[in-house]
Design a protein around this motif. Sequence first.
Motif, PDB file in Angstrom:
ATOM      1  N   PHE A 129      -2.573  -1.278  -4.669  1.00  0.00           N
ATOM      2  CA  PHE A 129      -1.710  -0.197  -5.151  1.00  0.00           C
ATOM      3  C   PHE A 129      -2.431   1.128  -4.883  1.00  0.00           C
ATOM      4  CE2 PHE A 129      -1.122  -4.040  -7.645  1.00  0.00           C
ATOM      5  CZ  PHE A 129       0.244  -4.263  -7.503  1.00  0.00           C
ATOM      6  N   THR A 130      -2.268   1.629  -3.668  1.00  0.00           N
ATOM      7  CA  THR A 130      -3.118   2.686  -3.144  1.00  0.00           C
ATOM      8  C   THR A 130      -2.858   4.044  -3.791  1.00  0.00           C
ATOM      9  OG1 THR A 130      -2.922   1.513  -1.041  1.00  0.00           O
ATOM     10  CG2 THR A 130      -4.021   3.667  -1.010  1.00  0.00           C
ATOM     11  N   GLU A 131      -3.890   4.582  -4.408  1.00  0.00           N
ATOM     12  CA  GLU A 131      -3.804   5.908  -5.018  1.00  0.00           C
ATOM     13  C   GLU A 131      -3.484   6.957  -3.942  1.00  0.00           C
ATOM     14  OE1 GLU A 131      -6.479   8.308  -8.334  1.00  0.00           O
ATOM     15  OE2 GLU A 131      -7.466   7.160  -6.768  1.00  0.00           O
ATOM     16  N   LYS A 132      -2.644   7.928  -4.277  1.00  0.00           N
ATOM     17  CA  LYS A 132      -2.165   8.899  -3.294  1.00  0.00           C
ATOM     18  C   LYS A 132      -3.289   9.655  -2.611  1.00  0.00           C
ATOM     19  CE  LYS A 132       2.480   9.728  -5.127  1.00  0.00           C
ATOM     20  NZ  LYS A 132       3.415  10.744  -5.693  1.00  0.00           N
ATOM     21  N   TYR A 149      -0.020   2.860  -9.066  1.00  0.00           N
ATOM     22  CA  TYR A 149      -0.860   3.487  -8.044  1.00  0.00           C
ATOM     23  C   TYR A 149      -1.676   4.608  -8.687  1.00  0.00           C
ATOM     24  CZ  TYR A 149       2.158   0.881  -4.884  1.00  0.00           C
ATOM     25  OH  TYR A 149       2.834  -0.127  -4.235  1.00  0.00           O
ATOM     26  N   SER A 150      -2.612   4.203  -9.545  1.00  0.00           N
ATOM     27  CA  SER A 150      -3.200   5.198 -10.448  1.00  0.00           C
ATOM     28  C   SER A 150      -4.712   5.358 -10.387  1.00  0.00           C
ATOM     29  CB  SER A 150      -2.815   4.848 -11.891  1.00  0.00           C
ATOM     30  OG  SER A 150      -3.241   3.520 -12.207  1.00  0.00           O
ATOM     31  N   ASN A 167       0.821  -1.210   0.000  1.00  0.00           N
ATOM     32  CA  ASN A 167       0.000   0.000   0.000  1.00  0.00           C
ATOM     33  C   ASN A 167       0.858   1.263   0.000  1.00  0.00           C
ATOM     34  OD1 ASN A 167      -2.426  -1.429   2.322  1.00  0.00           O
ATOM     35  ND2 ASN A 167      -2.286  -1.658   0.114  1.00  0.00           N
ATOM     36  N   GLU A 204       5.574   3.437  -9.624  1.00  0.00           N
ATOM     37  CA  GLU A 204       4.573   4.400  -9.173  1.00  0.00           C
ATOM     38  C   GLU A 204       3.343   4.435 -10.076  1.00  0.00           C
ATOM     39  OE1 GLU A 204       4.388   9.155  -7.943  1.00  0.00           O
ATOM     40  OE2 GLU A 204       6.300   8.188  -8.443  1.00  0.00           O
ATOM     41  N   GLY A 211       3.982   1.507  -1.396  1.00  0.00           N
ATOM     42  CA  GLY A 211       4.902   1.635  -2.522  1.00  0.00           C
ATOM     43  C   GLY A 211       6.096   0.714  -2.531  1.00  0.00           C
ATOM     44  N   SER A 227      -7.014  -3.876   1.348  1.00  0.00           N
ATOM     45  CA  SER A 227      -6.911  -4.205  -0.073  1.00  0.00           C
ATOM     46  C   SER A 227      -6.726  -5.712  -0.255  1.00  0.00           C
ATOM     47  CB  SER A 227      -5.727  -3.448  -0.691  1.00  0.00           C
ATOM     48  OG  SER A 227      -4.547  -3.683   0.062  1.00  0.00           O
ATOM     49  N   THR A 265      -6.256   0.549  -6.369  1.00  0.00           N
ATOM     50  CA  THR A 265      -6.315   0.748  -4.915  1.00  0.00           C
ATOM     51  C   THR A 265      -6.999  -0.435  -4.256  1.00  0.00           C
ATOM     52  OG1 THR A 265      -6.333   3.152  -5.120  1.00  0.00           O
ATOM     53  CG2 THR A 265      -7.221   2.236  -3.084  1.00  0.00           C
TER      54      THR A 265
END
Length: 246
Positions: free
Chosen positions: A170-173, A160-161, A142, A157, A144, A182, A166
């Motif tokens: 791959f958690t979006e910022k 994470y889009s 989560n 990176e 990175g 997740s 997510t």
Amino acid sequence: MKRTRYEILDSIRGLTLISMILYHAVWDMVYIFGINWDWYETEATFVWQQSICWGFILLSGFCWSLGTHKLKRGLMVFGAGAVVSIVTLVFMPENAVRFGVLTLLGSCMLIMIPLHKVLRKCPAVLGGALTFVLFLFTKQINYGTIGIGSLTIEVPEKLYSNWFMTYLGFTEKSFYSTDYFSVFPWFFLFLTGYYLYGIAEKTKMLSRIKGFRNVVLEWIGKRSLYIYMLHQPVIYGVLFLVFKIG
């Protein structure tokens, strides 16, 4: 064919549920009603929270093979997670639950349906060890990175889009949720529980401890989904009466 019900598993689930209710009551007091408890930010509280998460996920994986109507159960739990998300988004948007633990458990139950025939071919001890290592290896996905200790690498990176990524881990910022689980890394812990059942079945451990039970915890454990759905509104109502009206 009628399946054996192991009451001790209901009792363990009931005990974990009580721990979760207490944890959420404290969370509400600190973050909603403004009670200043410094100890809540300590490592001990984090361990408490993780024990609840691990307990539910491992137990859910353990019990998957014992359940009947797996598709129906998976859809029911996933749907309950969707209800929690919708209700919190409408009534408590600042504390909304997106991809919470029920969404995860329902997803794991459904994913297991096509994978079970392949996964059961792996020896239980080997499968349990491998999936637990994979859980530890992806524990920080989560944030990175993946890896253990010095064997840590950054995940590209660009993964994470969006919200689907997510959901996978791959958690979006910009993503925020008060309860976020997740698919990865937690599906690997679910699988660890699945293989622990295989070990227990092979060693006949469940038969030896079948007589251990607690009727109160067992009653709670058998109704865990309904209690989970209702516990936060009840806690909030009680605390509102105590702190706002009392």
